[in-house]
Design a protein around this motif. Sequence first.
Motif, PDB file in Angstrom:
ATOM      1  N   ILE A 103      -7.446   5.396  -3.538  1.00 42.74           N
ATOM      2  CA  ILE A 103      -6.040   5.729  -3.816  1.00 42.74           C
ATOM      3  C   ILE A 103      -5.521   4.952  -5.019  1.00 42.74           C
ATOM      4  N   GLY A 104      -5.768   3.654  -5.027  1.00 41.17           N
ATOM      5  CA  GLY A 104      -5.253   2.802  -6.092  1.00 41.17           C
ATOM      6  C   GLY A 104      -4.149   1.905  -5.589  1.00 41.17           C
ATOM      7  N   LEU A 105      -3.160   1.658  -6.437  1.00 43.42           N
ATOM      8  CA  LEU A 105      -2.093   0.714  -6.110  1.00 43.42           C
ATOM      9  C   LEU A 105      -1.119   1.298  -5.087  1.00 43.42           C
ATOM     10  N   ILE A 106      -0.788   0.474  -4.091  1.00 39.75           N
ATOM     11  CA  ILE A 106       0.225   0.801  -3.085  1.00 39.75           C
ATOM     12  C   ILE A 106       1.367  -0.189  -3.257  1.00 39.75           C
ATOM     13  N   MET A 164       1.762 -14.380  -0.852  1.00 46.55           N
ATOM     14  CA  MET A 164       2.677 -14.420  -1.984  1.00 46.55           C
ATOM     15  C   MET A 164       2.926 -13.022  -2.557  1.00 46.55           C
ATOM     16  N   ASN A 165       1.955 -12.119  -2.373  1.00 43.69           N
ATOM     17  CA  ASN A 165       2.159 -10.758  -2.867  1.00 43.69           C
ATOM     18  C   ASN A 165       3.414 -10.127  -2.278  1.00 43.69           C
ATOM     19  N   LEU A 166       3.666 -10.400  -0.996  1.00 44.49           N
ATOM     20  CA  LEU A 166       4.799  -9.774  -0.326  1.00 44.49           C
ATOM     21  C   LEU A 166       6.134 -10.298  -0.839  1.00 44.49           C
ATOM     22  N   ILE A 167       6.254 -11.599  -0.986  1.00 44.13           N
ATOM     23  CA  ILE A 167       7.540 -12.155  -1.406  1.00 44.13           C
ATOM     24  C   ILE A 167       7.832 -11.825  -2.873  1.00 44.13           C
ATOM     25  N   PHE A 168       6.773 -11.632  -3.671  1.00 42.86           N
ATOM     26  CA  PHE A 168       6.968 -11.261  -5.068  1.00 42.86           C
ATOM     27  C   PHE A 168       6.956  -9.741  -5.274  1.00 42.86           C
ATOM     28  N   GLY A 169       6.764  -8.991  -4.203  1.00 41.71           N
ATOM     29  CA  GLY A 169       6.808  -7.538  -4.299  1.00 41.71           C
ATOM     30  C   GLY A 169       5.656  -6.923  -5.062  1.00 41.71           C
ATOM     31  N   ARG A 170       4.491  -7.577  -5.009  1.00 46.33           N
ATOM     32  CA  ARG A 170       3.328  -7.067  -5.736  1.00 46.33           C
ATOM     33  C   ARG A 170       2.602  -5.979  -4.933  1.00 46.33           C
ATOM     34  N   PRO A 171       1.965  -5.047  -5.608  1.00 48.02           N
ATOM     35  CA  PRO A 171       1.243  -3.972  -4.899  1.00 48.02           C
ATOM     36  C   PRO A 171      -0.100  -4.434  -4.352  1.00 48.02           C
ATOM     37  N   ASP A 172      -0.621  -3.680  -3.385  1.00 45.27           N
ATOM     38  CA  ASP A 172      -1.979  -3.853  -2.882  1.00 45.27           C
ATOM     39  C   ASP A 172      -2.815  -2.665  -3.340  1.00 45.27           C
ATOM     40  N   ILE A 173      -4.109  -2.749  -3.115  1.00 49.07           N
ATOM     41  CA  ILE A 173      -5.010  -1.677  -3.536  1.00 49.07           C
ATOM     42  C   ILE A 173      -5.735  -1.092  -2.329  1.00 49.07           C
ATOM     43  N   VAL A 174      -5.819   0.226  -2.282  1.00 54.22           N
ATOM     44  CA  VAL A 174      -6.614   0.930  -1.275  1.00 54.22           C
ATOM     45  C   VAL A 174      -7.681   1.724  -2.012  1.00 54.22           C
ATOM     46  N   ASP A 175      -8.928   1.572  -1.574  1.00 56.83           N
ATOM     47  CA  ASP A 175     -10.029   2.307  -2.194  1.00 56.83           C
ATOM     48  C   ASP A 175      -9.773   3.808  -2.142  1.00 56.83           C
ATOM     49  N   TYR A 221      -4.057  15.092  -2.775  1.00 55.49           N
ATOM     50  CA  TYR A 221      -4.422  14.772  -4.143  1.00 55.49           C
ATOM     51  C   TYR A 221      -3.305  13.941  -4.786  1.00 55.49           C
ATOM     52  N   ILE A 222      -3.673  12.867  -5.479  1.00 52.23           N
ATOM     53  CA  ILE A 222      -2.694  12.008  -6.148  1.00 52.23           C
ATOM     54  C   ILE A 222      -2.856  12.114  -7.658  1.00 52.23           C
ATOM     55  N   ASP A 223      -4.012  11.794  -8.169  1.00 56.58           N
ATOM     56  CA  ASP A 223      -4.341  12.026  -9.569  1.00 56.58           C
ATOM     57  C   ASP A 223      -5.854  12.126  -9.681  1.00 56.58           C
ATOM     58  N   GLU A 224      -6.347  12.269 -10.878  1.00 54.79           N
ATOM     59  CA  GLU A 224      -7.786  12.480 -11.048  1.00 54.79           C
ATOM     60  C   GLU A 224      -8.600  11.358 -10.406  1.00 54.79           C
ATOM     61  N   GLY A 225      -9.396  11.719  -9.436  1.00 57.67           N
ATOM     62  CA  GLY A 225     -10.251  10.743  -8.760  1.00 57.67           C
ATOM     63  C   GLY A 225      -9.570   9.986  -7.643  1.00 57.67           C
TER      64      GLY A 225
END
Length: 237
Positions: free
Chosen positions: A14-17, A1-12, A94-98
């Motif tokens: 990095i954070g939200l993708i 359902m994440n895909l059809i609703f366009g929700r992000p996933d998480i990568v350790d 680097y993306i943001d702090e941490g």
Amino acid sequence: MNLIFGRPDIVDGIGLIHPVTLVDYDEFQDASSFIYYSKAHFGKEFANYPLLDLIVYGLRDDKIIKDIETVIKIVTKKNSSLYLDEESGVYGFYIDEGSSLTNQNYEAFRSIVMRQNLMFEQKVYKDKRTQEWAQKVMAAKSKSGVRIEVEDMITTVATYSGKHYWDLEKYTIYQLQSEFKRISKIKGYDSDVAIACVNGDGSKIGHFAEYLDLFRNPYDDLFVSKDKLSNLNKALS
């Protein structure tokens, strides 16, 4: 359902993708070719090296560095920049702090980006002739098939849904493909019903809402045994 609703996933690490939306599609297309590189492209002797190392150090292309930064910006909605400690050889984006993209989390990042945006792993064959044949088949299929570009899918969805283009630019690639293929399925169902009524043959008609396999890899149908390769090469040439 994440895909059809366009929700992000998480990568350790990095954070939200976020899945790519159509407003960023052209920029993403121009920058994302490096994602198709797998370890198979570099050969068995490099199998123990992290994939990102092979891309960054093996290809040694400044454009690829910029492309990686662009893709990170699109899918994380944050700017990124390459960092490198020349003494230790430690590097990352680097993306943001941490948070940063490194050779430790790159493959998880790549897997999610490919799945969210319906990008498919390309087949890499050991035999050079088989690789050439595969490329010929893909080119032949592209020529013989109906040409449908992303713009054509957008106009089709807009026509049948009544949505404005400024609404559709917020769609993800997955949402566009899903809706376009569902429209195609419904149109095919209507045609099958009309033909069955005229012919009166009572043939079984598939359901218009049946499962659509958006993850079917077009490269999966390309494998042939070596004994058939010679004749196929002759036919395609």
